[in-house]
Design an enzyme around this catalytic site. Structure first.
Site, PDB file in Angstrom:
ATOM      1  N   ASP A 156      -2.524   0.161   6.548  1.00 15.84           N
ATOM      2  CA  ASP A 156      -3.762  -1.067   6.190  1.00 15.84           C
ATOM      3  C   ASP A 156      -2.940  -2.256   4.991  1.00 15.84           C
ATOM      4  O   ASP A 156      -2.994  -2.865   4.221  1.00 15.84           O
ATOM      5  CB  ASP A 156      -3.414   0.513   4.705  1.00 15.84           C
ATOM      6  CG  ASP A 156      -4.482   1.391   5.627  1.00 15.84           C
ATOM      7  OD1 ASP A 156      -4.640   1.317   6.304  1.00 15.84           O
ATOM      8  OD2 ASP A 156      -4.183   2.399   4.140  1.00 15.84           O
TER       9      ASP A 156
ATOM     10  N   ASP B 206      -6.674  17.500   0.742  1.00 14.37           N
ATOM     11  CA  ASP B 206      -8.040  16.636   1.555  1.00 14.37           C
ATOM     12  C   ASP B 206      -6.501  15.180   1.204  1.00 14.37           C
ATOM     13  O   ASP B 206      -6.992  14.182   2.104  1.00 14.37           O
ATOM     14  CB  ASP B 206      -8.264  15.858  -0.355  1.00 14.37           C
ATOM     15  CG  ASP B 206      -9.744  17.730  -1.015  1.00 14.37           C
ATOM     16  OD1 ASP B 206     -10.206  17.879   0.128  1.00 14.37           O
ATOM     17  OD2 ASP B 206      -9.439  17.834  -1.796  1.00 14.37           O
TER      18      ASP B 206
ATOM     19  N   ASP C 119       0.548  -0.855  -0.129  1.00 19.48           N
ATOM     20  CA  ASP C 119       0.084   0.061  -0.078  1.00 19.48           C
ATOM     21  C   ASP C 119       1.205   1.056  -0.046  1.00 19.48           C
ATOM     22  O   ASP C 119       2.266   1.240   0.672  1.00 19.48           O
ATOM     23  CB  ASP C 119      -0.993  -0.067   1.675  1.00 19.48           C
ATOM     24  CG  ASP C 119      -2.143   1.304   1.529  1.00 19.48           C
ATOM     25  OD1 ASP C 119      -2.602   0.960   0.384  1.00 19.48           O
ATOM     26  OD2 ASP C 119      -2.352   2.096   2.282  1.00 19.48           O
TER      27      ASP C 119
ATOM     28  N   HIS D 282      -5.624   6.441   7.203  1.00 25.47           N
ATOM     29  CA  HIS D 282      -4.780   5.839   6.188  1.00 25.47           C
ATOM     30  C   HIS D 282      -3.365   5.959   6.378  1.00 25.47           C
ATOM     31  O   HIS D 282      -2.802   6.867   7.000  1.00 25.47           O
ATOM     32  CB  HIS D 282      -4.933   6.459   5.346  1.00 25.47           C
ATOM     33  CG  HIS D 282      -6.529   5.630   4.184  1.00 25.47           C
ATOM     34  ND1 HIS D 282      -6.774   5.473   3.172  1.00 25.47           N
ATOM     35  CD2 HIS D 282      -7.700   6.589   5.060  1.00 25.47           C
ATOM     36  CE1 HIS D 282      -7.615   5.346   3.214  1.00 25.47           C
ATOM     37  NE2 HIS D 282      -8.751   6.240   4.202  1.00 25.47           N
TER      38      HIS D 282
END
EC number: 2.7.7.7
Length: 245
Positions: free
Chosen positions: A158, A53, A8, A153
């Site tokens: 993850d 974001d 990831d 995250h």
């Protein structure tokens, strides 16, 4: 021996082609579907700020990354770690696209040059659970994988969660039915393919209708037949079967 790497990334934004970069890489190694503990976890200085974001998703500040190594400085270690493995990635096209761009920037070949193949668990999940949410959090809930520590995250966390999800998604199979050579030819430009899922070992619970439910069902059929003027196929089939008995 089957060696797989669950991978990831976290990035400064959504588009490698317009200059966004990888800021974190997390990898978990599986040998014969078992965790080895030989993981790879690196933060990178992307030489640019993360979009607002993106910051809200991963929470990794620009200041934190300033003294971290650049991707090019770690490329040898990354290639050595990934070499010859099969990658397992959720929404693989995204991470592969970013890795390819990073390798390109430091004069290296694309990811598919170093690995045996790529399995996209998002595509797998869409096939196994059509019409349902198939984000990593949704799969954790559905497959009873504890994700209570995932407030933001993080690439390594993850990857660890995805390893558990992948093992649960493919549990009960004697072997993963990976695409054959013909299927490999149909892989996309990044070499991403989907592991075929063997549903033959799944045992589905059969719940029989109650007498009340059967009666309600029969009543609905009668109403439909009445609305059609007695032209429903099942009504004719039932009458024909009755006359033969």
């Amino acid at each position: 021996m089957s060696r797989q790497i669950v991978l990831d990334t976290e990035t400064t934004g959504l588009s490698a082609e317009t200059g966004d970069r990888i800021i974190e890489l997390g990898c978990v190694e599986l040998l014969n579907r078992k965790l080895t503990g030989r993981n790879l976890h690196i933060y990178f200085n992307p030489e640019r700020d993360s979009h607002e974001d993106a910051l809200r998703v991963h929470g990794i500040s620009n200041d934190f990354l300033k003294d971290k190594p650049k991707f090019a400085e770690q490329a040898d270690e990354i290639v050595e770690y990934l070499q010859g493995a099969e990658l397992i990635i959720h929404n693989a096209a995204f991470d592969i696209g970013f890795l390819n761009k990073e390798f390109q920037l430091c004069g290296r070949m694309p990811v598919k040059s170093y690995v045996e193949g790529v399995i996209d668990t998002l595509a797998m999940a869409k096939e196994m659970f059509p019409g349902k949410r198939n984000s990593l959090d949704a799969l954790c809930d559905r497959l009873e994988v504890d994700n209570s520590g995932r407030t933001l995250h993080g690439a390594l966390l993850d990857a660890e969660l995805l390893a558990d999800v992948f093992i649960n998604m493919t549990r009960g199979q004697e072997a993963l039915l990976i695409a054959d050579e013909e299927s490999r030819d149909k892989s996309n430009a990044n070499g991403v393919r989907v592991a075929a899922v063997d549903f033959s070992t799944l045992k589905l619970q059969v719940i029989k209708a109650s007498e009340t439910e059967l009666a309600a069902h029969l009543d609905v059929l009668k109403q439909i037949d009445k609305s059609s003027g007695g032209k429903t196929i099942w009504q004719h089939a039932t009458e024909a079967q009755g006359s033969m008995s």
